[in-house]
Design a protein around this motif. Structure first.
Motif, PDB file in Angstrom:
ATOM      1  N   VAL A 107      37.988  43.811  53.370  1.00 25.95           N
ATOM      2  CA  VAL A 107      37.840  44.048  52.055  1.00 25.95           C
ATOM      3  C   VAL A 107      39.272  44.215  51.304  1.00 25.95           C
ATOM      4  N   VAL A 108      39.195  43.588  50.111  1.00 28.74           N
ATOM      5  CA  VAL A 108      40.307  42.761  49.539  1.00 28.74           C
ATOM      6  C   VAL A 108      40.214  43.260  48.053  1.00 28.74           C
ATOM      7  N   THR A 109      41.632  44.208  47.909  1.00 30.89           N
ATOM      8  CA  THR A 109      41.524  45.071  46.281  1.00 30.89           C
ATOM      9  C   THR A 109      42.807  45.023  45.955  1.00 30.89           C
ATOM     10  N   ASP A 110      44.487  44.837  46.835  1.00 26.59           N
ATOM     11  CA  ASP A 110      45.638  44.808  47.058  1.00 26.59           C
ATOM     12  C   ASP A 110      46.005  43.125  46.312  1.00 26.59           C
ATOM     13  N   PRO A 111      46.204  43.712  45.365  1.00 24.53           N
ATOM     14  CA  PRO A 111      46.518  42.088  44.429  1.00 24.53           C
ATOM     15  C   PRO A 111      48.339  42.128  45.336  1.00 24.53           C
ATOM     16  N   ALA A 112      48.794  42.233  45.905  1.00 24.30           N
ATOM     17  CA  ALA A 112      50.134  41.973  46.829  1.00 24.30           C
ATOM     18  C   ALA A 112      49.960  40.746  47.725  1.00 24.30           C
ATOM     19  N   THR A 113      48.390  41.433  48.169  1.00 25.17           N
ATOM     20  CA  THR A 113      48.171  40.204  49.713  1.00 25.17           C
ATOM     21  C   THR A 113      47.201  38.559  49.010  1.00 25.17           C
ATOM     22  N   VAL A 114      47.384  38.396  47.649  1.00 25.97           N
ATOM     23  CA  VAL A 114      46.958  37.506  46.847  1.00 25.97           C
ATOM     24  C   VAL A 114      48.001  36.043  47.578  1.00 25.97           C
ATOM     25  N   GLY A 115      46.761  35.284  48.188  1.00 29.05           N
ATOM     26  CA  GLY A 115      47.657  34.111  49.465  1.00 29.05           C
ATOM     27  C   GLY A 115      47.976  34.430  50.430  1.00 29.05           C
ATOM     28  N   THR A 116      47.506  36.031  50.906  1.00 30.58           N
ATOM     29  CA  THR A 116      46.982  35.855  51.927  1.00 30.58           C
ATOM     30  C   THR A 116      45.802  35.571  52.627  1.00 30.58           C
ATOM     31  N   GLY A 146      27.027  38.821  63.504  1.00 24.81           N
ATOM     32  CA  GLY A 146      28.791  37.854  63.846  1.00 24.81           C
ATOM     33  C   GLY A 146      29.579  37.025  62.875  1.00 24.81           C
ATOM     34  N   ALA A 147      29.227  37.160  62.017  1.00 25.33           N
ATOM     35  CA  ALA A 147      29.489  36.228  60.450  1.00 25.33           C
ATOM     36  C   ALA A 147      30.486  37.421  60.070  1.00 25.33           C
ATOM     37  N   THR A 148      31.564  36.549  60.031  1.00 27.13           N
ATOM     38  CA  THR A 148      32.815  37.989  59.257  1.00 27.13           C
ATOM     39  C   THR A 148      32.628  37.598  57.442  1.00 27.13           C
ATOM     40  N   VAL A 149      32.747  39.113  57.485  1.00 28.52           N
ATOM     41  CA  VAL A 149      32.299  40.054  56.026  1.00 28.52           C
ATOM     42  C   VAL A 149      34.133  39.690  55.243  1.00 28.52           C
ATOM     43  N   VAL A 150      33.440  38.916  54.036  1.00 31.19           N
ATOM     44  CA  VAL A 150      35.250  38.470  53.263  1.00 31.19           C
ATOM     45  C   VAL A 150      34.662  40.187  51.478  1.00 31.19           C
ATOM     46  N   VAL A 151      35.004  40.487  51.684  1.00 34.95           N
ATOM     47  CA  VAL A 151      34.231  41.777  50.757  1.00 34.95           C
ATOM     48  C   VAL A 151      35.684  41.832  49.443  1.00 34.95           C
ATOM     49  N   THR A 152      35.751  41.499  47.840  1.00 34.79           N
ATOM     50  CA  THR A 152      36.702  41.586  46.971  1.00 34.79           C
ATOM     51  C   THR A 152      36.323  42.502  45.723  1.00 34.79           C
ATOM     52  N   SER A 153      37.536  42.981  45.177  1.00 32.16           N
ATOM     53  CA  SER A 153      36.840  44.395  44.010  1.00 32.16           C
ATOM     54  C   SER A 153      36.758  43.206  43.095  1.00 32.16           C
ATOM     55  N   GLY A 154      36.210  44.086  42.504  1.00 26.85           N
ATOM     56  CA  GLY A 154      35.443  43.637  40.326  1.00 26.85           C
ATOM     57  C   GLY A 154      36.088  44.560  40.066  1.00 26.85           C
ATOM     58  N   ASN A 155      35.899  44.003  38.699  1.00 32.71           N
ATOM     59  CA  ASN A 155      36.425  45.337  37.166  1.00 32.71           C
ATOM     60  C   ASN A 155      35.309  46.285  36.748  1.00 32.71           C
ATOM     61  N   HIS A 156      34.129  46.251  37.771  1.00 35.24           N
ATOM     62  CA  HIS A 156      33.777  47.877  37.821  1.00 35.24           C
ATOM     63  C   HIS A 156      34.080  48.619  38.715  1.00 35.24           C
ATOM     64  N   ASP A 157      34.483  47.971  39.896  1.00 33.26           N
ATOM     65  CA  ASP A 157      34.679  48.887  41.040  1.00 33.26           C
ATOM     66  C   ASP A 157      35.935  49.587  40.983  1.00 33.26           C
ATOM     67  N   SER A 158      36.338  50.700  41.702  1.00 31.28           N
ATOM     68  CA  SER A 158      37.673  51.629  41.487  1.00 31.28           C
ATOM     69  C   SER A 158      38.300  50.731  42.817  1.00 31.28           C
TER      70      SER A 158
END
Length: 382
Positions: free
Chosen positions: A103-112, A74-86
């Protein structure tokens, strides 16, 4: 609002050549059980989900299974990419993920933000993927360093949060000022891959969930690293594994608690002579551990790893670390060779060079003399 902060899963990384996928699966299963047990509302994974830009199929399976299990709580899951990830590989299926997994990987979404609500109102979670300055200079003019791109990203977060109101959490993957120095922070830091982000960069949010450092660290009450859930080197062996359980009340950060995770196999460094390690009963207490051996014999021993594995089946690393090092010779190796008066002294100089100043023992000197005499007799009859 209750949030679980974890990071640096590094799915697919090996431990001294040994696969870790099954061990990590068990640890992530335990983390999922904690999410359910503690009634967690949101799970944050702060980067380096995979260890490689090209993870194997088994790594994708483990990630998919774990994200699904976390969402089932039931939890909301927020995952971001790191320097090892593609970022492309991690994010390619984000639009196909089930509700509640982001899953947050796009710099264009920063601030949203991803917004989660409780009885006190909204909590805005701002995911910041790993930001590569050289790729963002055209989009964010004037940024040349990681500190500058993180500063720009946090400015976007603060501006949006001010317009929205409510409580705020941000997630980033970087090397922040104030991290406790260790011999092996993280391989990319050692190679100069990331520069330092000032702590003030993270001002203005109720909690800052950081990833990249493999041991837990508290830089301030509201700025923390969770570290990796599994030990990936012997230098991390003394550091606990776990995650931060973060509670927000109506006014912001209320309390933070450390939730330990199980360690599948203890990491132990043993130091003694090779014969002692192979024979003394006191070392058998560590037979089931991951073992790093530093054997203290004056000279290197024959096949130490093969011999140690017969007693310690999980021996992963062997180092020769003499308890006493012979006094050094101020002369260079070339100088010692040139000063040799005969072949026996030449061989002795070589042995001293490759054995930390330890020349031929009396028995070795006798054997060397016999070989040289035999060579002389052969040459005389040729």
């Amino acid at each position: 609002m209750r949030i679980l902060h974890t990071s640096d899963w590094h799915i697919g990384r090996s431990f001294h050549g040994h696969a870790t996928l099954d061990a990590l699966r068990g640890v992530l299963d335990a983390l999922t059980a904690q999410v359910r047990e503690h009634g967690v509302d949101a799970v944050i994974v702060a980067g380096d989900v995979f260890d490689s830009a090209t993870p194997a199929a088994g790594a994708y399976t483990l990630l998919t299974d774990t994200l699904g299990a976390l969402a089932d709580t039931g939890a909301t899951v927020v995952v971001t990419s790191g320097n090892h990830d593609s970022a492309a590989r991690l994010g390619f299926q984000s639009s196909l993920l089930r509700d509640g997994v982001h899953v947050v990987t796009d710099p264009a979404t920063v601030g949203t933000p991803i917004t989660v609500a409780d009885e006190h109102g909204p909590v805005h979670i701002y995911g910041i993927p790993y930001l590569e300055p050289v790729l963002l200079r055209a989009t964010w003019p004037g940024v040349r360093s990681h500190a500058e791109v993180m500063g720009h990203a946090m400015n976007l977060v603060r501006a949006d949060a001010a317009a929205r109101g409510g409580r705020t959490v941000a997630v980033a993957h970087c090397f922040a000022a104030g991290v406790e120095p260790t011999p092996h922070l993280e391989r990319d830091i050692q190679q100069g891959g990331l520069d330092i982000v000032p702590l003030s960069t993270f001002d203005g949010v109720d909690y800052m969930a950081l990833g990249h450092i493999h041991g837990r660290q508290q830089l301030s009450p509201r700025v923390r690293y969770a570290g990796a859930p599994l030990h990936y080197s012997f230098d991390e062996g003394h550091k606990p594994r776990g995650s931060w359980l973060v509670d927000l009340d109506a006014d912001g950060l209320d309390r933070v608690e450390w939730l330990p995770l199980p360690v599948p196999r203890t990491l132990t460094t043993l130091r003694a002579t090779l014969d002692e390690l192979l024979s003394e009963e006191r070392f058998m207490a560590h037979a089931a551990d991951w073992i790093r051996v530093e054997y203290t014999d004056p000279l290197p021993q024959r096949d130490p790893m093969r011999r140690l594995l017969s007693r310690f089946p999980h021996c992963a690393e062997v180092r020769h670390a003499p308890a006493v090092t012979a006094a050094g010779d101020a002369r260079t190796y070339t100088q010692r060779v040139r000063s040799a008066r005969n072949d026996a002294e030449l061989v002795d100089a070589f042995l001293a060079h490759v054995r930390d100043g330890e020349g031929a023992s009396p028995r070795e000197a006798e054997f060397i003399g016999e070989l040289l005499d035999q060579r002389t007799r052969v040459e005389a009859t040729a």
